[in-house]
Design a protein around this motif. Structure first.
Motif, PDB file in Angstrom:
ATOM      1  N   TYR A   1       0.354   3.125   3.694  1.00 30.48           N
ATOM      2  CA  TYR A   1      -0.379   3.091   2.424  1.00 30.48           C
ATOM      3  C   TYR A   1      -1.461   4.168   2.432  1.00 30.48           C
ATOM      4  O   TYR A   1      -1.563   4.972   1.504  1.00 30.48           O
ATOM      5  CB  TYR A   1      -1.006   1.709   2.206  1.00 30.48           C
ATOM      6  CG  TYR A   1      -1.831   1.609   0.938  1.00 30.48           C
ATOM      7  CD1 TYR A   1      -1.244   1.194  -0.252  1.00 30.48           C
ATOM      8  CD2 TYR A   1      -3.186   1.922   0.928  1.00 30.48           C
ATOM      9  CE1 TYR A   1      -1.984   1.096  -1.420  1.00 30.48           C
ATOM     10  CE2 TYR A   1      -3.936   1.830  -0.233  1.00 30.48           C
ATOM     11  CZ  TYR A   1      -3.328   1.422  -1.402  1.00 30.48           C
ATOM     12  OH  TYR A   1      -4.067   1.339  -2.557  1.00 30.48           O
ATOM     13  N   LYS A   2      -2.250   4.173   3.477  1.00 29.50           N
ATOM     14  CA  LYS A   2      -3.346   5.147   3.572  1.00 29.50           C
ATOM     15  C   LYS A   2      -2.823   6.569   3.662  1.00 29.50           C
ATOM     16  O   LYS A   2      -3.393   7.487   3.073  1.00 29.50           O
ATOM     17  CB  LYS A   2      -4.248   4.816   4.758  1.00 29.50           C
ATOM     18  CG  LYS A   2      -5.059   3.560   4.528  1.00 29.50           C
ATOM     19  CD  LYS A   2      -5.960   3.234   5.689  1.00 29.50           C
ATOM     20  CE  LYS A   2      -6.735   1.955   5.376  1.00 29.50           C
ATOM     21  NZ  LYS A   2      -7.538   1.529   6.514  1.00 29.50           N
ATOM     22  N   ALA A   3      -1.740   6.765   4.395  1.00 32.95           N
ATOM     23  CA  ALA A   3      -1.162   8.107   4.524  1.00 32.95           C
ATOM     24  C   ALA A   3      -0.655   8.622   3.179  1.00 32.95           C
ATOM     25  O   ALA A   3      -0.925   9.762   2.794  1.00 32.95           O
ATOM     26  CB  ALA A   3      -0.031   8.093   5.559  1.00 32.95           C
ATOM     27  N   VAL A   4       0.047   7.781   2.438  1.00 34.79           N
ATOM     28  CA  VAL A   4       0.584   8.178   1.136  1.00 34.79           C
ATOM     29  C   VAL A   4      -0.553   8.438   0.149  1.00 34.79           C
ATOM     30  O   VAL A   4      -0.554   9.448  -0.562  1.00 34.79           O
ATOM     31  CB  VAL A   4       1.555   7.112   0.587  1.00 34.79           C
ATOM     32  CG1 VAL A   4       1.890   7.366  -0.880  1.00 34.79           C
ATOM     33  CG2 VAL A   4       2.830   7.077   1.425  1.00 34.79           C
ATOM     34  N   LYS A   5      -1.522   7.551   0.096  1.00 31.35           N
ATOM     35  CA  LYS A   5      -2.655   7.724  -0.819  1.00 31.35           C
ATOM     36  C   LYS A   5      -3.405   9.022  -0.511  1.00 31.35           C
ATOM     37  O   LYS A   5      -3.841   9.724  -1.426  1.00 31.35           O
ATOM     38  CB  LYS A   5      -3.613   6.526  -0.738  1.00 31.35           C
ATOM     39  CG  LYS A   5      -3.039   5.280  -1.352  1.00 31.35           C
ATOM     40  CD  LYS A   5      -2.635   5.490  -2.788  1.00 31.35           C
ATOM     41  CE  LYS A   5      -3.308   4.545  -3.713  1.00 31.35           C
ATOM     42  NZ  LYS A   5      -2.886   4.701  -5.102  1.00 31.35           N
ATOM     43  N   TYR A   6      -3.535   9.344   0.765  1.00 30.84           N
ATOM     44  CA  TYR A   6      -4.195  10.583   1.161  1.00 30.84           C
ATOM     45  C   TYR A   6      -3.436  11.795   0.612  1.00 30.84           C
ATOM     46  O   TYR A   6      -4.024  12.693   0.021  1.00 30.84           O
ATOM     47  CB  TYR A   6      -4.305  10.661   2.690  1.00 30.84           C
ATOM     48  CG  TYR A   6      -4.893  11.961   3.175  1.00 30.84           C
ATOM     49  CD1 TYR A   6      -6.266  12.159   3.163  1.00 30.84           C
ATOM     50  CD2 TYR A   6      -4.073  12.993   3.620  1.00 30.84           C
ATOM     51  CE1 TYR A   6      -6.815  13.369   3.592  1.00 30.84           C
ATOM     52  CE2 TYR A   6      -4.606  14.192   4.043  1.00 30.84           C
ATOM     53  CZ  TYR A   6      -5.979  14.377   4.028  1.00 30.84           C
ATOM     54  OH  TYR A   6      -6.507  15.569   4.444  1.00 30.84           O
ATOM     55  N   VAL A   7      -2.128  11.822   0.793  1.00 27.10           N
ATOM     56  CA  VAL A   7      -1.308  12.941   0.308  1.00 27.10           C
ATOM     57  C   VAL A   7      -1.402  13.056  -1.213  1.00 27.10           C
ATOM     58  O   VAL A   7      -1.600  14.146  -1.748  1.00 27.10           O
ATOM     59  CB  VAL A   7       0.166  12.806   0.769  1.00 27.10           C
ATOM     60  CG1 VAL A   7       1.050  13.841   0.084  1.00 27.10           C
ATOM     61  CG2 VAL A   7       0.261  12.929   2.287  1.00 27.10           C
ATOM     62  N   LEU A   8      -1.270  11.945  -1.909  1.00 27.99           N
ATOM     63  CA  LEU A   8      -1.353  11.968  -3.373  1.00 27.99           C
ATOM     64  C   LEU A   8      -2.718  12.499  -3.828  1.00 27.99           C
ATOM     65  O   LEU A   8      -2.794  13.290  -4.775  1.00 27.99           O
ATOM     66  CB  LEU A   8      -1.104  10.576  -3.959  1.00 27.99           C
ATOM     67  CG  LEU A   8       0.303  10.004  -3.806  1.00 27.99           C
ATOM     68  CD1 LEU A   8       0.364   8.572  -4.342  1.00 27.99           C
ATOM     69  CD2 LEU A   8       1.338  10.877  -4.482  1.00 27.99           C
ATOM     70  N   ASN A   9      -3.774  12.088  -3.154  1.00 24.62           N
ATOM     71  CA  ASN A   9      -5.114  12.527  -3.503  1.00 24.62           C
ATOM     72  C   ASN A   9      -5.305  14.019  -3.245  1.00 24.62           C
ATOM     73  O   ASN A   9      -5.787  14.748  -4.106  1.00 24.62           O
ATOM     74  CB  ASN A   9      -6.153  11.705  -2.731  1.00 24.62           C
ATOM     75  CG  ASN A   9      -7.566  12.062  -3.120  1.00 24.62           C
ATOM     76  OD1 ASN A   9      -7.916  12.066  -4.296  1.00 24.62           O
ATOM     77  ND2 ASN A   9      -8.390  12.358  -2.138  1.00 24.62           N
ATOM     78  N   VAL A  10      -4.900  14.479  -2.069  1.00 23.96           N
ATOM     79  CA  VAL A  10      -5.065  15.892  -1.714  1.00 23.96           C
ATOM     80  C   VAL A  10      -4.272  16.790  -2.665  1.00 23.96           C
ATOM     81  O   VAL A  10      -4.765  17.830  -3.107  1.00 23.96           O
ATOM     82  CB  VAL A  10      -4.652  16.148  -0.244  1.00 23.96           C
ATOM     83  CG1 VAL A  10      -4.512  17.625   0.049  1.00 23.96           C
ATOM     84  CG2 VAL A  10      -5.657  15.509   0.704  1.00 23.96           C
ATOM     85  N   LEU A  11      -3.050  16.379  -3.001  1.00 19.64           N
ATOM     86  CA  LEU A  11      -2.202  17.183  -3.885  1.00 19.64           C
ATOM     87  C   LEU A  11      -2.484  16.921  -5.367  1.00 19.64           C
ATOM     88  O   LEU A  11      -1.908  17.589  -6.223  1.00 19.64           O
ATOM     89  CB  LEU A  11      -0.721  16.913  -3.586  1.00 19.64           C
ATOM     90  CG  LEU A  11      -0.252  17.290  -2.174  1.00 19.64           C
ATOM     91  CD1 LEU A  11       1.216  16.912  -1.994  1.00 19.64           C
ATOM     92  CD2 LEU A  11      -0.479  18.755  -1.880  1.00 19.64           C
ATOM     93  N   GLN A  12      -3.348  15.960  -5.643  1.00 24.63           N
ATOM     94  CA  GLN A  12      -3.702  15.577  -7.016  1.00 24.63           C
ATOM     95  C   GLN A  12      -2.465  15.244  -7.854  1.00 24.63           C
ATOM     96  O   GLN A  12      -2.289  15.736  -8.973  1.00 24.63           O
ATOM     97  CB  GLN A  12      -4.558  16.663  -7.672  1.00 24.63           C
ATOM     98  CG  GLN A  12      -5.862  16.884  -6.947  1.00 24.63           C
ATOM     99  CD  GLN A  12      -6.744  17.914  -7.610  1.00 24.63           C
ATOM    100  OE1 GLN A  12      -6.355  18.596  -8.544  1.00 24.63           O
ATOM    101  NE2 GLN A  12      -7.966  18.035  -7.120  1.00 24.63           N
ATOM    102  N   ILE A  13      -1.624  14.399  -7.267  1.00 21.59           N
ATOM    103  CA  ILE A  13      -0.401  13.952  -7.936  1.00 21.59           C
ATOM    104  C   ILE A  13      -0.606  12.498  -8.357  1.00 21.59           C
ATOM    105  O   ILE A  13      -0.971  11.652  -7.542  1.00 21.59           O
ATOM    106  CB  ILE A  13       0.821  14.067  -6.995  1.00 21.59           C
ATOM    107  CG1 ILE A  13       1.066  15.533  -6.648  1.00 21.59           C
ATOM    108  CG2 ILE A  13       2.057  13.428  -7.637  1.00 21.59           C
ATOM    109  CD1 ILE A  13       2.144  15.756  -5.622  1.00 21.59           C
TER     110      ILE A  13
END
Length: 161
Positions: free
Chosen positions: A89-101
């Motif tokens: 969950y944290k890994a996916v949320k981090y990626v989505l946040n960094v890529l602003q998706i």
């Protein structure tokens, strides 16, 4: 059609029980990327355990969070995602946040217990036919097993190919 970001578990999802990645999955991932979709591995494996034959398929990145050197035999870049407070969950949320998706453009494919949290982080979770029952309950779709071209069939249903 909006571009998607897709998170894919390795063991039991991308790979067959003998560790092989079906050619249909390789081609589906490559074609989806050519169509502008982002493909990310999301795994509990440590970095040294992600073998070159998997990475050579071509992914935009690997989403995992781990504590370093918890698996000493695999070297200084190894680790384990199954640590209290560290999950997909944290890994996916981090990626989505960094890529602003936006979450609405995200999908995930999985089969195991540690994929439940990954499904909570994305808009659309797809469980493999061989997935545990708890994951299937939280999935929006169930596709066939890796060895029965599950990833390819689902990618086609979602117009990623």
């Amino acid at each position: 059609m909006s571009k998607k970001i897709v998170f894919i578990d390795i063991d039991g999802t991308l790979t067959t029980p003998d560790g092989r990645v079906p050619s249909s999955a390789k081609q589906a991932i490559r074609t989806a990327r050519q169509n502008g979709h982002l493909m990310y591995l999301c795994t509990g494996r440590s970095k040294p355990e992600i073998i070159s034959s998997i990475l050579e398929i071509g992914f935009d990145g690997v989403a995992f969070t781990m504590y370093r050197t918890t698996v000493a035999q695999f070297g200084p870049e190894s680790g384990e995602i199954a640590v209290k407070g560290v999950d997909k969950y944290k890994a996916v949320k981090y990626v989505l946040n960094v890529l602003q998706i936006p979450r609405e453009q995200s999908m995930a494919y999985g089969d195991g217990n540690n994929d439940i949290k990954m499904f909570e982080a994305v808009h659309y979770g797809v469980a493999m036919e061989n997935a545990i029952d708890d994951l299937k309950k939280g999935a929006r779709e169930i596709t066939t097993k890796a060895e029965d071209d599950g990833i390819m069939h689902s990618f086609k249903r979602h117009h990623l190919l």
